[in-house]
Scaffold this motif. Sequence first.
Motif, PDB file in Angstrom:
ATOM      1  N   LYS B 190      59.548 -79.748 -31.582  1.00  0.00           N
ATOM      2  CA  LYS B 190      59.858 -78.739 -32.821  1.00  0.00           C
ATOM      3  C   LYS B 190      59.280 -79.116 -34.116  1.00  0.00           C
ATOM      4  CE  LYS B 190      61.463 -74.746 -30.554  1.00  0.00           C
ATOM      5  NZ  LYS B 190      62.520 -74.704 -29.574  1.00  0.00           N
ATOM      6  N   ALA B 191      59.892 -80.578 -34.284  1.00  0.00           N
ATOM      7  CA  ALA B 191      59.411 -81.346 -35.448  1.00  0.00           C
ATOM      8  C   ALA B 191      58.030 -81.784 -35.672  1.00  0.00           C
ATOM      9  CB  ALA B 191      60.465 -82.328 -35.541  1.00  0.00           C
ATOM     10  N   GLY B 192      57.145 -81.590 -34.537  1.00  0.00           N
ATOM     11  CA  GLY B 192      55.848 -82.211 -34.545  1.00  0.00           C
ATOM     12  C   GLY B 192      55.557 -83.291 -33.906  1.00  0.00           C
ATOM     13  N   TYR B 224      54.496 -72.642 -22.824  1.00  0.00           N
ATOM     14  CA  TYR B 224      54.457 -71.240 -22.608  1.00  0.00           C
ATOM     15  C   TYR B 224      54.939 -70.585 -23.911  1.00  0.00           C
ATOM     16  CZ  TYR B 224      53.159 -71.275 -17.788  1.00  0.00           C
ATOM     17  OH  TYR B 224      52.425 -71.521 -16.566  1.00  0.00           O
ATOM     18  N   ASN B 225      56.010 -71.054 -24.761  1.00  0.00           N
ATOM     19  CA  ASN B 225      56.220 -70.321 -25.780  1.00  0.00           C
ATOM     20  C   ASN B 225      55.272 -70.401 -27.067  1.00  0.00           C
ATOM     21  OD1 ASN B 225      58.705 -69.618 -24.789  1.00  0.00           O
ATOM     22  ND2 ASN B 225      59.784 -71.635 -25.637  1.00  0.00           N
ATOM     23  N   THR B 226      54.363 -71.323 -27.165  1.00  0.00           N
ATOM     24  CA  THR B 226      53.526 -71.652 -28.177  1.00  0.00           C
ATOM     25  C   THR B 226      52.021 -71.781 -27.846  1.00  0.00           C
ATOM     26  OG1 THR B 226      53.772 -74.106 -28.383  1.00  0.00           O
ATOM     27  CG2 THR B 226      55.618 -72.740 -29.342  1.00  0.00           C
ATOM     28  N   GLY B 227      51.863 -72.190 -26.628  1.00  0.00           N
ATOM     29  CA  GLY B 227      50.442 -72.577 -26.283  1.00  0.00           C
ATOM     30  C   GLY B 227      50.061 -73.901 -26.675  1.00  0.00           C
ATOM     31  N   LYS B 228      50.901 -74.686 -27.090  1.00  0.00           N
ATOM     32  CA  LYS B 228      50.631 -76.132 -27.520  1.00  0.00           C
ATOM     33  C   LYS B 228      51.121 -77.373 -26.732  1.00  0.00           C
ATOM     34  CE  LYS B 228      51.058 -75.335 -32.676  1.00  0.00           C
ATOM     35  NZ  LYS B 228      52.017 -74.646 -33.237  1.00  0.00           N
ATOM     36  N   MET B 229      50.278 -78.008 -26.344  1.00  0.00           N
ATOM     37  CA  MET B 229      50.670 -79.323 -25.176  1.00  0.00           C
ATOM     38  C   MET B 229      51.229 -80.341 -26.246  1.00  0.00           C
ATOM     39  SD  MET B 229      46.873 -78.995 -22.876  1.00  0.00           S
ATOM     40  CE  MET B 229      47.564 -80.253 -21.940  1.00  0.00           C
TER      41      MET B 229
ATOM     42  N   MET C   1      56.804 -65.080 -24.275  1.00  0.00           N
ATOM     43  CA  MET C   1      55.631 -65.740 -23.949  1.00  0.00           C
ATOM     44  C   MET C   1      54.330 -64.751 -24.461  1.00  0.00           C
ATOM     45  SD  MET C   1      54.553 -66.844 -20.166  1.00  0.00           S
ATOM     46  CE  MET C   1      55.369 -65.212 -19.404  1.00  0.00           C
ATOM     47  N   SER C   2      53.432 -65.392 -25.059  1.00  0.00           N
ATOM     48  CA  SER C   2      52.451 -64.628 -25.449  1.00  0.00           C
ATOM     49  C   SER C   2      51.206 -64.554 -24.214  1.00  0.00           C
ATOM     50  CB  SER C   2      51.520 -65.447 -26.455  1.00  0.00           C
ATOM     51  OG  SER C   2      50.116 -64.926 -26.771  1.00  0.00           O
ATOM     52  N   SER C   3      50.657 -63.342 -24.299  1.00  0.00           N
ATOM     53  CA  SER C   3      49.963 -63.235 -23.079  1.00  0.00           C
ATOM     54  C   SER C   3      48.623 -64.074 -23.239  1.00  0.00           C
ATOM     55  CB  SER C   3      49.524 -61.594 -22.860  1.00  0.00           C
ATOM     56  OG  SER C   3      49.076 -61.274 -24.120  1.00  0.00           O
ATOM     57  N   LYS C   4      48.374 -64.500 -24.165  1.00  0.00           N
ATOM     58  CA  LYS C   4      47.229 -65.320 -24.566  1.00  0.00           C
ATOM     59  C   LYS C   4      47.156 -66.844 -24.007  1.00  0.00           C
ATOM     60  CE  LYS C   4      46.932 -63.934 -28.999  1.00  0.00           C
ATOM     61  NZ  LYS C   4      46.700 -64.268 -30.210  1.00  0.00           N
ATOM     62  N   ILE C   5      48.359 -66.956 -23.501  1.00  0.00           N
ATOM     63  CA  ILE C   5      48.461 -68.638 -23.263  1.00  0.00           C
ATOM     64  C   ILE C   5      48.128 -68.398 -21.881  1.00  0.00           C
ATOM     65  CG2 ILE C   5      50.530 -70.287 -22.690  1.00  0.00           C
ATOM     66  CD1 ILE C   5      51.800 -69.116 -25.211  1.00  0.00           C
ATOM     67  N   LYS C   6      47.352 -69.483 -21.434  1.00  0.00           N
ATOM     68  CA  LYS C   6      46.849 -69.268 -19.916  1.00  0.00           C
ATOM     69  C   LYS C   6      48.045 -70.016 -19.203  1.00  0.00           C
ATOM     70  CE  LYS C   6      41.929 -70.031 -20.571  1.00  0.00           C
ATOM     71  NZ  LYS C   6      41.138 -71.011 -20.798  1.00  0.00           N
ATOM     72  N   SER C   7      48.217 -69.351 -17.718  1.00  0.00           N
ATOM     73  CA  SER C   7      49.111 -70.014 -16.533  1.00  0.00           C
ATOM     74  C   SER C   7      48.448 -71.242 -16.342  1.00  0.00           C
ATOM     75  CB  SER C   7      49.095 -69.167 -15.735  1.00  0.00           C
ATOM     76  OG  SER C   7      49.593 -68.010 -15.774  1.00  0.00           O
ATOM     77  N   LEU C   8      49.564 -72.239 -16.258  1.00  0.00           N
ATOM     78  CA  LEU C   8      49.041 -73.615 -15.873  1.00  0.00           C
ATOM     79  C   LEU C   8      48.594 -73.713 -14.367  1.00  0.00           C
ATOM     80  CD1 LEU C   8      52.132 -75.659 -17.508  1.00  0.00           C
ATOM     81  CD2 LEU C   8      49.662 -75.514 -18.346  1.00  0.00           C
TER      82      LEU C   8
END
Lengths: 294, 297, 489
Positions: B190-192, B224-229, C1-8
Amino acid sequence: MSKRIKVLKTYKIFIDGKFPRTESGRYTQLKKDNLTIANVCLSSRKDIRNAVLSARNAFESWSSKSAYNRSQILYRIAEMMEGNKNQFIEELILQGEEFNKAILEIDQSIDRIIYFAGWPDKINPIFGSVNPVASSHFNFTILEPMGVVGIVASEENSLLGLISSIIPIILSGNTCVTIVSEKLPLCAISLAEVISNSDVPNGVVNIITGSKDELAPHLAQHMDVNALGVNIDNKELKNQMFFQASNNLKRVVDVSKYKIEDSSFESPYIVKKFMEAKTTWHPIEKDFTSTNNY
Amino acid sequence: MILDLKTKVDKLGIEDRVSRITKRSLKSEAKLQGLKMILSMIDLTTLEGMDTNKRVEQLCYKATHLHQELPELPNVAAVCVYPNMVKTASNSLKDSEVKVASVATAFPSGNSSLEVKIQETKEAVFNGAEEIDMVISRGKFHSGEYNYVFDEIAIIKENCGDKARLKVILETGELGDYDHIRLASEIAIKAGADFIKTSTGKIKPAATLPITLVMLEAIKDHYYNTGKMVGMKPAGGISNSKLALQYLVMVKETLGNLWLDKHWFRFGASSLANDVLMQILKQKTGVYQSNNYFSKG
Amino acid sequence: MSSKIKSLKYNGKWDFSTSIESIENLSIQKEYQLFINGKFQKPVDKKYFPSINPTNEQQLTRIAKAESKDVDMAVNSARAAFNGQWGEISAKQRAKYIYRIARIIQEKAKELAVVETLDGGKPIRESRDIDIPLAAAHFFYYAGWADKLNYAFPNRTPKPLGVVGQIIPWNFPLMMAAWKIAPALATGNTVVLKPAESTSITALLLAEIIKEAELPPGVVNIITGDGSTGNLIVNHPDLNKIAFTGSTQVGKSIMQSISGTNKRSTMELGGKAANIIFEDAPLDQAVEGVINGIYFNQGHVCCAGSRLFIQESVYDVVLRKLKDRMQSLVVGNPLDKNTDIGAVNSKQQLATIQKYIDIGVKEGADIFQLNCELPKSGYWCPPTLFTNVSQSHSIAKEEIFGPVLAVQTFRTTQEVINKANNTPYGLSAGVWTDKGSKAFNLASKLKAGVIWANTYNKFDPTSPFGGYKESGHGREGGLHGLSPYLNLE
């Protein structure tokens, strides 16, 4: 001065802590030397149904009382019986027992309650176990009550037999519906009165009088009864009950195998037969320790 | 800062999952493909008090010339050095795709003032470091000063700018238990942090499979919470191919295809590369190999 | 969980190559006989039935079918052994025989595992790591009890019952044989055991092991056949006990058959276990527990966690994790070391599972299945879960015995206790929470013989196993597994 008219006792059945008459309204006359001693309820299957319902409702609270508490309540039954000895002796004699034998039976009955009253908090220390599984889990087995037990009490030993059927079963937290001796039912009702005055919660013990041939199969078939403790000599009826019991896989215990009058009956093994072993697993975390080599 | 402190980890459960992962059997094509992937993910590392320019130059040469008999092999991902060696490494690797990574922030203890840590980071980036491996302040973490730990990471991240990716070393061997590892992972993410990394290599246990799994799960939840890898780097103690393949299986089964890439998964190791090379050669020739034929360091 | 996020995605980039367990040096005979009185003998009526490999529907071998005369012979030889040699040897010597069996199983572990997988369709990973080691451990554990029974029952002198008839199912063929035979022998009884029709081979290999261990003839008799052979055993007048593991339906009919006789019984029957996840649980490990709970052994497990209850606040995240985890399950050839889900045991069982899946869909539940390629021949069912399920759905009430999970939600502890106990079954239950007091509360309120708290589907010879209510009576394993084989009066 005119002679005092004696107040006669009405013998009713015992369901959910109350003393109703059978819903069927039927009765039978108990006679001695052609004189009517008492009118006894000829209960019906609806009484069995009501009793099972009450026993089921009582199960949760009775089984979740502390073992110490159940122990004291059973002890209280013995205390109350001691105070009502004369009534029991009178009834035993009315039912045809000799005075000396009647005294012996009531004493034995009270002592038997005292014996079993000590067991609730000692069953698990003896029959429970901590199981050393190979994986990193804490694993233990304790015995729990089964639920509602249907009891068919012995025809003879109207008091001692009844006590010996009921007490070992309820001490662990089971509740029961008991069909009592058909020909010697008087003590059963007095016992119900004692129980009713002894802090035993309503529904833990239900007492039904009437025809065993008629009532026992309803108990054996009832889908909300978990086990049967059957102390009857009528082999045909017994086999019928055991056959019917398989409809929901009731546990069945043939109590007639044991010598009720004998002190050898006093053992925790009879208690254990109406208990269920439950095993619980939980992981045990083992630490990792770090070392550094700065 | 909002921290999701709720996520709990059951130690035995994690270890059960790991034991199932380690039972995957890798043969033939899958094994070869895995080994090559491992090579491409290695951060070839030298972090010793006696490091010299020559030593670093040799390591950089190795990073780009893994084995002459196997020219089709990928290069390793990066060379990881102390800040004072960044210039040397950067010069040696300037014509290659191999990244220069530098530890920073008073590695390995992390016990220095924030000013010093910032200065060190700036210098390393200025000198050409494309990746910064910082350590978190474990003392502050254990005293419950999570905000301090968080802010420190955020400031270092800021000082990396867009020139360098930040790998945050949790030094899991000092964190005590999996719940702490999970929490530290979440703070770093979360800190980046661009990557979270298990260990400095100076503390035992360093990377382990269960620890890595806990961190991968944190990365997954964040995705899954943010979409960020966020990337993952186990470091220390991974010295043979079999173990490295197990890590790779864990990545495959936890995070899936996207993370099976050197941009998102790294091994911090010094002796792993040679073992992987030996295994690849064995797969190709069918003959078991000897260390004598693989250059050290 | 946002629906825009793609499943892995978990497959297609780096997939496992096949890694088949070697079946070289493995010899499966063309025909298997009955093991009676220490010898392998042909059935009197010379009838045989085929044993099918469920992965390719090919016949593996043929197995003798025991008829009335064979059952008589088996019971008679067991009776003779009980009255003779086995009854006479000391408990110490008895223990040593049982130890021998444990050791030989360990020596032959690989062969047994491979045969178990070929015959039953279960993944080699499971037969190798669970079935066979646990079978050996069970013999080893009970061997030690043989000469220590007096310590187990204070104030009693335990005596064996005599000859016990044992009927076992097809889901853990060798392990179930061990669970039955080991305590029976340790307590001094003799045995007539019938394995399930579709999985007889490892029981007959166990017969060979028993022979190799030089047990006196007749102590263990292993006879094969279908339900009719089972009936003959149940109704045989000279047996003192019936120990049965199988369906609740058959269990009830056995209880009817033996009512009015002096036969004792233990019944280990069906289940519909609740696996309960609270919001404070270690969720990733809970999900792993759910996977182990329902997809272990293709769901052919009486204690399978087939009803999943998720607290509503974590429903989405748990379901997402569960579906992701399912992607990593490998379905296929059970001899492949990477296979997680092998073949369904029989054509008949596959039909049952399929029937329930169809009912689930018809009753309006939402189906989710792993999208994987299934082999062309053989019996297969991909891991399946249903959401949008309520207590009254058939798939939430009836035992399916397959890899089919019914997912429900709950809000409060009391609600989930009520739902979990709202079943005629009571074999096992799972609870996932980080809070110790909650775990203990659930452990005491759930009406089931085995409670797994923050774990699932763990077994150990020292740990009693068995059900409440219609899941049967009596326990197998541990101290509590002894008394069903002893007379304590």
